[in-house]
Design a protein around this motif. Structure first.
Motif, PDB file in Angstrom:
ATOM      1  N   GLU A  86       0.252  52.013  33.630  1.00 58.94           N
ATOM      2  CA  GLU A  86      -0.847  53.251  32.817  1.00 58.94           C
ATOM      3  C   GLU A  86      -0.772  53.287  31.604  1.00 58.94           C
ATOM      4  OE1 GLU A  86      -2.014  55.875  34.497  1.00 58.94           O
ATOM      5  OE2 GLU A  86      -1.753  54.823  36.537  1.00 58.94           O
ATOM      6  N   THR A  87       0.206  52.708  30.818  1.00 55.72           N
ATOM      7  CA  THR A  87       0.130  52.522  29.450  1.00 55.72           C
ATOM      8  C   THR A  87      -0.887  51.484  28.941  1.00 55.72           C
ATOM      9  OG1 THR A  87       1.976  51.291  29.340  1.00 55.72           O
ATOM     10  CG2 THR A  87       2.301  53.519  28.845  1.00 55.72           C
ATOM     11  N   LYS A  88      -0.845  50.525  29.690  1.00 53.13           N
ATOM     12  CA  LYS A  88      -2.065  49.481  29.658  1.00 53.13           C
ATOM     13  C   LYS A  88      -3.334  50.258  29.735  1.00 53.13           C
ATOM     14  CE  LYS A  88       0.120  45.022  30.655  1.00 53.13           C
ATOM     15  NZ  LYS A  88       0.083  43.860  31.545  1.00 53.13           N
ATOM     16  N   LYS A  89      -3.331  50.667  30.682  1.00 48.49           N
ATOM     17  CA  LYS A  89      -4.863  51.702  31.025  1.00 48.49           C
ATOM     18  C   LYS A  89      -5.306  52.684  29.786  1.00 48.49           C
ATOM     19  CE  LYS A  89      -7.203  54.064  34.795  1.00 48.49           C
ATOM     20  NZ  LYS A  89      -6.854  54.698  36.065  1.00 48.49           N
ATOM     21  N   ALA A  90      -4.179  53.143  29.184  1.00 47.40           N
ATOM     22  CA  ALA A  90      -4.330  54.012  28.083  1.00 47.40           C
ATOM     23  C   ALA A  90      -4.600  53.305  26.720  1.00 47.40           C
ATOM     24  CB  ALA A  90      -3.272  55.029  27.949  1.00 47.40           C
ATOM     25  N   GLY A  91      -4.463  52.032  26.642  1.00 49.24           N
ATOM     26  CA  GLY A  91      -4.625  51.196  25.431  1.00 49.24           C
ATOM     27  C   GLY A  91      -3.305  51.538  24.755  1.00 49.24           C
ATOM     28  N   MET A  92      -2.221  51.625  25.039  1.00 54.84           N
ATOM     29  CA  MET A  92      -0.954  52.000  24.409  1.00 54.84           C
ATOM     30  C   MET A  92      -0.087  50.776  24.671  1.00 54.84           C
ATOM     31  SD  MET A  92      -1.442  54.415  22.685  1.00 54.84           S
ATOM     32  CE  MET A  92       0.218  54.950  21.895  1.00 54.84           C
ATOM     33  N   TYR A  93      -0.231  49.737  25.336  1.00 52.92           N
ATOM     34  CA  TYR A  93       0.431  48.615  25.765  1.00 52.92           C
ATOM     35  C   TYR A  93      -0.393  47.320  25.758  1.00 52.92           C
ATOM     36  CZ  TYR A  93       4.458  45.939  27.466  1.00 52.92           C
ATOM     37  OH  TYR A  93       5.488  44.955  27.846  1.00 52.92           O
ATOM     38  N   PRO A  94      -0.069  46.209  25.000  1.00 52.58           N
ATOM     39  CA  PRO A  94      -0.896  44.939  25.142  1.00 52.58           C
ATOM     40  C   PRO A  94      -0.987  44.333  26.306  1.00 52.58           C
ATOM     41  CG  PRO A  94       0.986  44.622  23.689  1.00 52.58           C
ATOM     42  CD  PRO A  94       0.896  46.057  24.014  1.00 52.58           C
ATOM     43  N   ASP A  95      -2.139  43.604  26.506  1.00 52.72           N
ATOM     44  CA  ASP A  95      -1.924  42.752  27.676  1.00 52.72           C
ATOM     45  C   ASP A  95      -1.741  41.149  27.348  1.00 52.72           C
ATOM     46  OD1 ASP A  95      -2.632  42.024  30.279  1.00 52.72           O
ATOM     47  OD2 ASP A  95      -4.699  41.912  30.287  1.00 52.72           O
ATOM     48  N   LEU A  96      -0.487  41.405  26.677  1.00 50.63           N
ATOM     49  CA  LEU A  96      -0.068  39.911  26.099  1.00 50.63           C
ATOM     50  C   LEU A  96       1.462  39.887  26.308  1.00 50.63           C
ATOM     51  CD1 LEU A  96      -1.061  37.362  24.833  1.00 50.63           C
ATOM     52  CD2 LEU A  96      -0.680  38.452  22.547  1.00 50.63           C
ATOM     53  N   ASP A  97       2.028  38.979  26.913  1.00 53.79           N
ATOM     54  CA  ASP A  97       3.336  38.984  27.184  1.00 53.79           C
ATOM     55  C   ASP A  97       4.078  38.204  26.082  1.00 53.79           C
ATOM     56  OD1 ASP A  97       3.146  40.253  29.675  1.00 53.79           O
ATOM     57  OD2 ASP A  97       3.075  38.306  30.608  1.00 53.79           O
ATOM     58  N   PRO A  98       5.399  38.693  25.656  1.00 51.52           N
ATOM     59  CA  PRO A  98       6.263  38.199  24.691  1.00 51.52           C
ATOM     60  C   PRO A  98       6.788  36.900  25.227  1.00 51.52           C
ATOM     61  CG  PRO A  98       7.404  39.860  25.685  1.00 51.52           C
ATOM     62  CD  PRO A  98       6.000  39.963  26.245  1.00 51.52           C
ATOM     63  N   PRO A  99       7.239  35.917  24.385  1.00 53.42           N
ATOM     64  CA  PRO A  99       7.692  34.741  25.208  1.00 53.42           C
ATOM     65  C   PRO A  99       9.202  35.123  25.773  1.00 53.42           C
ATOM     66  CG  PRO A  99       8.122  34.797  22.683  1.00 53.42           C
ATOM     67  CD  PRO A  99       7.175  35.799  23.167  1.00 53.42           C
ATOM     68  N   VAL A 100       9.852  34.253  26.496  1.00 53.88           N
ATOM     69  CA  VAL A 100      11.125  34.485  27.204  1.00 53.88           C
ATOM     70  C   VAL A 100      11.954  33.425  26.533  1.00 53.88           C
ATOM     71  CG1 VAL A 100      10.054  35.291  29.085  1.00 53.88           C
ATOM     72  CG2 VAL A 100      10.455  32.952  28.975  1.00 53.88           C
ATOM     73  N   PHE A 101      13.404  33.821  26.659  1.00 53.69           N
ATOM     74  CA  PHE A 101      14.432  32.775  26.623  1.00 53.69           C
ATOM     75  C   PHE A 101      14.950  32.312  27.613  1.00 53.69           C
ATOM     76  CE2 PHE A 101      14.379  36.440  23.401  1.00 53.69           C
ATOM     77  CZ  PHE A 101      13.835  35.779  22.462  1.00 53.69           C
ATOM     78  N   SER A 102      15.246  31.087  27.678  1.00 55.64           N
ATOM     79  CA  SER A 102      15.880  30.372  28.778  1.00 55.64           C
ATOM     80  C   SER A 102      16.925  29.248  28.338  1.00 55.64           C
ATOM     81  CB  SER A 102      14.721  29.775  29.616  1.00 55.64           C
ATOM     82  OG  SER A 102      14.019  28.876  28.882  1.00 55.64           O
ATOM     83  N   ASN A 103      17.714  28.762  29.295  1.00 57.36           N
ATOM     84  CA  ASN A 103      18.495  27.834  29.051  1.00 57.36           C
ATOM     85  C   ASN A 103      18.451  26.874  30.444  1.00 57.36           C
ATOM     86  OD1 ASN A 103      21.656  26.659  29.478  1.00 57.36           O
ATOM     87  ND2 ASN A 103      21.087  26.096  27.429  1.00 57.36           N
ATOM     88  N   ARG A 104      18.084  25.556  30.347  1.00 58.08           N
ATOM     89  CA  ARG A 104      18.022  24.634  31.508  1.00 58.08           C
ATOM     90  C   ARG A 104      17.223  25.403  32.756  1.00 58.08           C
ATOM     91  NH1 ARG A 104      22.249  20.464  31.513  1.00 58.08           N
ATOM     92  NH2 ARG A 104      23.396  20.510  29.628  1.00 58.08           N
ATOM     93  N   SER A 105      16.088  25.617  32.231  1.00 58.56           N
ATOM     94  CA  SER A 105      15.085  26.540  33.272  1.00 58.56           C
ATOM     95  C   SER A 105      15.640  27.984  33.610  1.00 58.56           C
ATOM     96  CB  SER A 105      15.004  25.155  34.623  1.00 58.56           C
ATOM     97  OG  SER A 105      14.388  24.311  34.014  1.00 58.56           O
ATOM     98  N   LYS A 106      17.047  28.433  33.364  1.00 57.90           N
ATOM     99  CA  LYS A 106      17.194  29.638  33.713  1.00 57.90           C
ATOM    100  C   LYS A 106      16.945  30.469  32.695  1.00 57.90           C
ATOM    101  CE  LYS A 106      19.599  33.022  35.824  1.00 57.90           C
ATOM    102  NZ  LYS A 106      19.116  33.531  36.897  1.00 57.90           N
ATOM    103  N   VAL A 107      16.000  31.628  33.127  1.00 59.52           N
ATOM    104  CA  VAL A 107      15.616  32.572  32.136  1.00 59.52           C
ATOM    105  C   VAL A 107      16.647  33.584  31.836  1.00 59.52           C
ATOM    106  CG1 VAL A 107      13.962  34.623  31.759  1.00 59.52           C
ATOM    107  CG2 VAL A 107      13.148  32.572  32.773  1.00 59.52           C
ATOM    108  N   ILE A 108      16.911  33.971  30.422  1.00 55.48           N
ATOM    109  CA  ILE A 108      18.020  34.875  30.281  1.00 55.48           C
ATOM    110  C   ILE A 108      17.540  36.323  30.309  1.00 55.48           C
ATOM    111  CG2 ILE A 108      19.768  35.556  28.375  1.00 55.48           C
ATOM    112  CD1 ILE A 108      19.568  32.504  27.529  1.00 55.48           C
ATOM    113  N   LEU A 109      17.889  37.050  30.885  1.00 57.50           N
ATOM    114  CA  LEU A 109      17.518  38.537  31.030  1.00 57.50           C
ATOM    115  C   LEU A 109      18.268  39.640  30.031  1.00 57.50           C
ATOM    116  CD1 LEU A 109      17.104  38.785  34.728  1.00 57.50           C
ATOM    117  CD2 LEU A 109      15.122  38.175  33.195  1.00 57.50           C
ATOM    118  N   LYS A 110      19.271  39.330  29.712  1.00 57.87           N
ATOM    119  CA  LYS A 110      20.325  40.237  28.673  1.00 57.87           C
ATOM    120  C   LYS A 110      19.764  40.112  27.445  1.00 57.87           C
ATOM    121  CE  LYS A 110      24.453  39.934  31.930  1.00 57.87           C
ATOM    122  NZ  LYS A 110      24.318  41.225  31.953  1.00 57.87           N
ATOM    123  N   SER A 111      19.930  41.262  27.031  1.00 59.26           N
ATOM    124  CA  SER A 111      19.793  41.392  25.315  1.00 59.26           C
ATOM    125  C   SER A 111      20.802  41.030  24.560  1.00 59.26           C
ATOM    126  CB  SER A 111      19.278  42.919  25.090  1.00 59.26           C
ATOM    127  OG  SER A 111      20.310  43.637  25.503  1.00 59.26           O
TER     128      SER A 111
END
Length: 457
Positions: A86-111
């Motif tokens: 909904e926020t994308k539709k309203a123009g308040m969220y970009p249609d561009l993803d940030p990069p991800v962090f990973s180690n040995r092909s495992k994406v790190i989800l924790k902040s």
């Protein structure tokens, strides 16, 4: 405000922080909070149902209430994704993803991620997409905040689609993708390498509850693979004149704990079963903040914790009963994020009540999600005094892992918390347990299993 590019970026950053990875509004987190809340009020609801009935004044049963809880839970799932759409539709969220962090092909989800020493993190795109990755490691944002949206002079541009960074100290990485004039939301992570100190400050009681006054005490833990004689070792607070010297005969065996007390009589009066303690300290620790320091026989600093009673440190250890517990002896105990408030009045002389493990990796260093629930036989078995209990979770579950004696009486609860899918290991210290047969039982969602183990002394 919708025309202000800095406001829109801040808004998008906040959405990404809470709706992705381990954010508070992700499906796993929000359902875990809902399940916990339902559990807290479940017994009270029995009384309320008997007294008042439903919203129309008609009686209904406990199962009806549980179905209502399930309906709300089901409705919570997918809410974050709908909000983002909904926020994308309203123009308040970009249609561009940030990069991800990973180690040995495992994406790190924790902040906040407690990683092994000599760790490498890769910054890359999760899926092929346009744009260039910019990141920083000095705490600044890759994007300027002067209504221009320009690249910050502190930002590092990634040549190609990925880069790898060695993590040798506590590091905060902030990364974005930029495509033309469009920036992705900010993806931020704090990486905390494991410590390798042989003796670790593992638990601190600096301000006892007046109704359970053990006086001050500190627990230390031998995190090495060898016994250590503490002859000539010292424990201090922030004042160099306050010194406790360990007796020459003090031995700290590998994997064992020692509690150093201000008043051993007061401590023993309330923790009568604890035998691995010493004292008396000639000083107390500050109730609003202080340092706990350990020095070896060469007067070299072995470990230091500088705590206080303000956030981000846990607040309840300041006079409300709980102690400060290190979540894992391998975590960096200089960081507030590595500490938790204990259950009840702490766990002197044994494994911490809030002990946390990291998922076990395979031979290639990759975290694999198990296919089924399992509870493995402990190892070693028989054992004296410690053993390792391993289990697999194919999905996020609330896990209870408990130890019972042969008469079915509860001896200790080792785990009682929500955990993500993965393979886990928990160490049980039976130092204060008598020789005999014991059972350990796990409950994770609908899965239950028990196994037998033997303590031999």
């Amino acid at each position: 405000m919708k025309k202000n590019i800095d406001f829109k970026m801040r808004f998008a950053d906040r959405i990404y922080k809470y709706c992705f990875n381990d954010g508070i509004l992700t499906d796993d987190r929000v359902t875990a909070i809902w399940d916990s809340s339902c559990k807290v009020i479940s017994k009270a609801m029995l009384c309320e149902i008997a007294r008042w009935g439903d919203e129309r004044g008609q009686p209904y049963d406990y199962e009806h209430w549980k179905e209502e809880c399930k309906d709300v839970r089901d409705d919570l799932i997918g809410r974050a994704a709908k909000f983002v759409a909904e926020t994308k539709k309203a123009g308040m969220y970009p249609d561009l993803d940030p990069p991800v962090f990973s180690n040995r092909s495992k994406v790190i989800l924790k902040s906040i991620y407690n990683c092994p020493a000599n760790f490498y993190v890769k910054i890359s795109f999760l899926y092929p997409q346009p744009g260039t990755i910019f990141y920083t490691t000095d705490g600044t944002d890759p994007r300027m905040w002067d209504l221009t949206g320009n690249v910050s002079p502190t930002a590092i541009e990634v040549s190609g689609k990925e880069t790898t960074i060695p993590i040798q100290q506590v590091t905060t990485i902030k990364a974005r993708t930029k495509d033309g004039d469009t920036w992705s939301p900010l993806h931020e992570i704090k990486l905390i390498p494991s410590k390798t100190s042989p003796v670790v400050i593992n638990e601190i009681n600096y301000d006892s509850d007046s109704n359970f006054n053990t006086e001050d005490w500190v627990e230390i833990y031998n995190n090495s693979d060898a016994d250590i004689v503490l002859d000539g070792w010292k424990l201090k607070d922030s004042n160099d004149d306050n010194v406790f010297e360990f007796s020459p005969a003090t031995m700290l065996k590998q994997g064992s704990y020692l509690v150093v007390c201000f008043d051993t009589l007061a401590f023993k009066a309330l923790f009568g079963s604890v035998e691995n303690y010493t004292g008396n300290l000639g000083f107390k620790f500050g109730t609003e903040g202080d340092a706990v320091r350990i020095f070896d026989n060469d007067n070299s600093l072995v470990d230091i914790v500088e705590y206080n009673d303000q956030s981000p440190w846990p607040l309840s250890p300041a006079g409300k009963g709980p102690t400060l517990e290190l979540a894992n002896p391998d975590f960096d105990n200089a960081l507030p994020e590595s500490w938790k408030a204990s259950i009840d009045f702490g766990s002197p002389g044994r494994i911490n009540t809030m002990f946390t493990v990291m998922a076990v990796k395979d031979d290639h260093g990759i975290h694999k999600v198990p296919e089924i629930f399992t509870l493995s036989q402990n190892y070693p078995n028989p054992f004296n005094p410690t053993t390792i209990i391993s289990y697999n979770l194919p999905k996020s579950s609330h896990v209870t892992l408990s130890v019972y004696n042969i008469a079915g009486q509860l001896i200790e609860t080792l785990v009682n918390r929500q955990q993500r899918a993965g393979t886990y290991q928990v160490r049980w210290d039976a130092r204060n347990i008598s020789t005999g047969i014991y059972f350990f039982k796990i409950k994770a969602g609908d899965f239950q299993q028990a196994r037998k183990m033997m303590v031999i002394k």
